[in-house]
Each structure stands twice: as structure tokens, then as C-alpha cells.
Design a protein around this motif. Structure first.
Motif: not given
Length: 136
Positions: A35-36, A40-42, A106-107, A112-113
Motif C-alpha cells: 500500500v506504500l 505516496r501518491l495520495a 480529488l478524484a 487511491l484511498v
């Protein structure tokens, strides 16, 4: 509950540092390795969004990132301090901007989360994201 706090000037070059710190603290908190990249991306998207909002409204403020290691969750809060979302949306519409970058960011974050909240605190806009941690 341990918390790491970052504050940085709203410049795009600082977003990379926030991503790296978030991934390192998430790993230490027990977030699954698989999930890392999502963490990172979020964080990168949330911080980039905050930088953009500052550049539209208050370039002198700071982007705030709180990395919170709770018992069963790892929480990241990214605050922009750049005014309310409705004020920024209204000023963007008046300036002829459509807010597409903000909507896309936001999308990406919500894709991602799984657990994400977009709102505000006393200082301005706030994105709160969380992931489960591996309990040993």
C-alpha cells in the motif's frame, strides 16, 4: 499515538519531500508494503492540491501535513490554510477557471484511498486519509 508534523512553504518542489517522509513514517507505523505506493501518491496529490490552492489565494502561508500513528490506523491530514473551498471555487469561477485540476486531484485521491474525508478546519481546507496498520 505518535504524530509527525510537517510544514512547508507552498512550492511544488517540497511535495516530493512530503511524499518520501509520509512513506517512511507509514512503513514504520506498520502500513502494508503493498500500500506504500498508494500512500505516496495520495500524499503527493493532496500536497500538490494544497500548493495550487495557496498559489491561487495565499502564497505566504504553509502547507501542513500531520502523520498520525494510531493503534489500528495510520492517518494523514493535509491542510492548506488557503481559505474555504467555496471561496476558492467562487474566485476560480470569477477568474474564468473551471477547477478541473482540483477535481481531478480529488478524484485521484478518492481512487487511491478507501477512507478519505475532504473538509476544513480552523485554518482552511483539510484532507484526511487513513489506512489500516498491521498489528503485530
Amino acid at each position: 499515538m505518535a504524530t509527525v508534523e510537517l510544514r512547508f512553504s507552498p512550492l511544488p518542489e517540497h511535495v516530493r519531500t512530503a511524499r518520501l517522509v509520509a512513506a517512511a513514517v507509514a512503513r514504520r507505523a506498520g502500513v502494508d508494503e503493498s500500500v506504500l505506493d498508494e500512500v505516496r501518491l495520495a500524499v503527493g496529490e493532496a500536497c500538490s492540491r494544497a500548493v495550487g490552492l495557496h498559489q491561487q489565494g495565499d502564497p505566504g502561508g504553509a502547507v501542513r501535513v500531520a502523520l498520525i500513528d494510531q493503534e489500528k490506523r495510520f492517518v494523514i491530514e493535509v491542510g492548506d490554510g488557503a481559505g474555504t473551498l467555496s471561496e476558492l471555487a467562487r474566485s476560480s469561477a470569477e477568474d474564468g477557471q473551471d477547477g478541473a485540476d482540483d477535481t481531478l486531484g480529488l478524484a485521484v485521491i478518492t481512487g487511491l484511498v478507501e477512507d478519505v474525508e475532504v473538509g476544513r478546519d480552523d485554518a482552511g481546507g483539510l484532507i484526511r486519509m487513513s489506512w489500516p496498520v498491521n498489528v503485530a
